[in-house]
Design a protein around this motif. Sequence first.
Motif, short mmCIF file in Angstrom:
data_model
loop_
_atom_site.label_atom_id
_atom_site.label_comp_id
_atom_site.label_asym_id
_atom_site.label_seq_id
_atom_site.Cartn_x
_atom_site.Cartn_y
_atom_site.Cartn_z
N ARG A 50 0.85 -1.19 0.00
CA ARG A 50 0.00 0.00 0.00
C ARG A 50 0.88 1.23 0.00
NH1 ARG A 50 -5.31 0.53 2.66
NH2 ARG A 50 -5.67 2.60 3.48
N PRO A 55 -3.83 6.77 4.12
CA PRO A 55 -3.88 6.66 5.57
C PRO A 55 -4.69 5.45 6.04
CG PRO A 55 -5.28 8.44 4.80
CD PRO A 55 -4.58 7.92 3.60
N ILE A 57 -7.24 3.31 8.95
CA ILE A 57 -8.34 3.52 9.90
C ILE A 57 -7.92 2.96 11.27
CG2 ILE A 57 -10.71 2.90 10.51
CD1 ILE A 57 -11.33 2.81 7.50
N THR A 109 -5.72 14.97 10.39
CA THR A 109 -6.95 14.25 10.75
C THR A 109 -6.66 12.76 10.85
OG1 THR A 109 -7.48 14.12 8.40
CG2 THR A 109 -8.54 15.88 9.67
N ALA A 111 -8.74 8.82 10.80
CA ALA A 111 -9.98 8.08 10.56
C ALA A 111 -10.15 7.06 11.68
CB ALA A 111 -9.91 7.37 9.21
N PRO A 134 -6.24 -1.57 8.00
CA PRO A 134 -6.82 -1.47 6.65
C PRO A 134 -7.32 -2.85 6.24
CG PRO A 134 -4.45 -1.65 6.48
CD PRO A 134 -4.77 -1.65 7.96
N SER A 135 -8.04 -2.92 5.14
CA SER A 135 -8.53 -4.21 4.68
C SER A 135 -7.35 -5.16 4.40
CB SER A 135 -9.38 -4.02 3.42
OG SER A 135 -8.68 -3.27 2.46
N ARG A 187 -16.25 8.32 1.33
CA ARG A 187 -16.33 6.99 0.70
C ARG A 187 -17.70 6.41 0.97
NH1 ARG A 187 -12.35 2.12 2.47
NH2 ARG A 187 -13.64 2.12 4.35
N ASP A 214 -8.71 12.38 -0.63
CA ASP A 214 -8.92 12.57 0.80
C ASP A 214 -9.09 11.21 1.47
OD1 ASP A 214 -8.76 15.28 0.94
OD2 ASP A 214 -10.86 15.58 0.41
N ALA A 215 -9.61 10.28 0.73
CA ALA A 215 -9.76 8.91 1.22
C ALA A 215 -9.29 7.96 0.13
CB ALA A 215 -11.22 8.64 1.56
N PRO A 216 -8.39 7.01 0.47
CA PRO A 216 -7.87 6.09 -0.54
C PRO A 216 -8.97 5.32 -1.28
CG PRO A 216 -6.60 5.88 1.45
CD PRO A 216 -7.71 6.84 1.75
N GLY A 217 -10.06 5.04 -0.58
CA GLY A 217 -11.18 4.36 -1.24
C GLY A 217 -11.73 5.15 -2.42
P1 AMP Z 1 -9.16 0.52 4.05
O1 AMP Z 1 -9.07 0.37 5.52
O2 AMP Z 1 -8.25 -0.34 3.26
O3 AMP Z 1 -10.58 0.43 3.61
O4 AMP Z 1 -8.71 1.99 3.72
C1 AMP Z 1 -8.70 3.00 4.69
C2 AMP Z 1 -9.58 4.13 4.30
O5 AMP Z 1 -9.56 5.12 5.34
C3 AMP Z 1 -9.14 4.80 3.08
O6 AMP Z 1 -10.12 4.69 2.09
C4 AMP Z 1 -8.96 6.26 3.48
O7 AMP Z 1 -9.71 7.03 2.62
C5 AMP Z 1 -9.57 6.41 4.79
N1 AMP Z 1 -8.83 7.36 5.63
C6 AMP Z 1 -7.97 7.04 6.59
N2 AMP Z 1 -7.49 8.15 7.19
C7 AMP Z 1 -8.05 9.21 6.59
C8 AMP Z 1 -7.93 10.62 6.77
N3 AMP Z 1 -7.16 11.17 7.69
N4 AMP Z 1 -8.65 11.40 5.96
C9 AMP Z 1 -9.45 10.85 5.02
N5 AMP Z 1 -9.60 9.54 4.81
C10 AMP Z 1 -8.92 8.70 5.59
#
Ligand code: AMP
Length: 320
Positions: A50, A55, A57, A109, A111, A134-135, A187, A214-217
């Motif tokens: 990755r 970022p 969660i 920020t 998540a 993450p997933s 997302r 802003d979000a990887p998704g």
């Molecule tokens: P995943 O856990 O693989 O589904 O991916 C983690 C998701 O958390 C991603 O899609 C990011 O968009 C989102 N994410 C994590 N931290 C942030 C943040 N500080 N701002 C925006 N999105 C975040």
Amino acid sequence: MSIISTDIQKAISLLENEKLVAIPTETVYGLAGNIFSEKAIKKIFSTKKRPFFNPLIVHIPSIDALENVVSYVPEKAKILASAFWPGSLTLVLKKKSSIPDLITAGKDTVAVRIPNHPLTLELLRRLPFPLAAPSANPFNNISPTKAFHVEQYFKNDIQLILDGGTCKNGIESTIIGFENEEPVVYRLGALSIENIEKVIGKVTIKNHKLQNPDAPGMLQKHYSPKTLLILTSDIKKEIKKFQGKKIGILSFTNSYKNDRIFHEIILSKYANLNEAATNLYTSLHELDTFQLDVIIAEKLPEMGLGISVNDRLQRATFQE
Ligand code: AMP
Ligand code: MG
């Protein structure tokens, strides 16, 4: 010996020793590590391949634990947290300075969510630190909804997959951030926009950004099976286009099975959108095992979780 087990004690000792453990949640399986261990967090990124700009969660056991992670909670975030946690809602909030930059990709920020799975909730309660998770799939692959999916991906990389059965919701959490105190959906996911709006009124949706998401998704290409995937509202027309090819069908509720179809999966026999979302990734994993020339997927009605499923299928149509 299988690395799939329900041994929470073993999970605790691995995590306390800066190792990774795959954990079940109600959305998809996560690849978890101690948020304060640089070694564990780097291992999450390298195992998943990755990019560091994505970022992670942070998973916590209770609303009380939120104050260890974030420095400020807007009023509408409090309402959402009490309505939907534990559950498939991730809130993006101002981070505490103690949260490492690796977790947040340098953003101010973080998540955060409370997952709704008994085994993982117990694990989180017994650990003295939150988990970044993450997933549990390599970057750009389909997210895992069963323990054996994770085993296929990472059996040589991790020592334990906590077995929590099949993920009940089956797609990733809905992510909401705040801009000037107002909620913005980054997302689409397992919690529908309709249900969110029942609690806090109209929300803005910013689900499509290509650069610097802003979000990887939000990346366009994401969640893809290895097989070419076509998304359509007219399955019969697409079947004609691929005559002579080895075809797989992913339909919402009707059957299109005929001699030319190699394998068909129906997401929900009784046209239930929640059930369709639950079955989405499990079905894509299954279709990906047949060496098909093409998977023809049917667009779901644009309502409820149909919107989230269509979003994932649309991203799955992008090829390397
Ligand atoms: P995943 O856990 O693989 O589904 O991916 C983690 C998701 O958390 C991603 O899609 C990011 O968009 C989102 N994410 C994590 N931290 C942030 C943040 N500080 N701002 C925006 N999105 C975040
Ligand atoms: Mg992911």
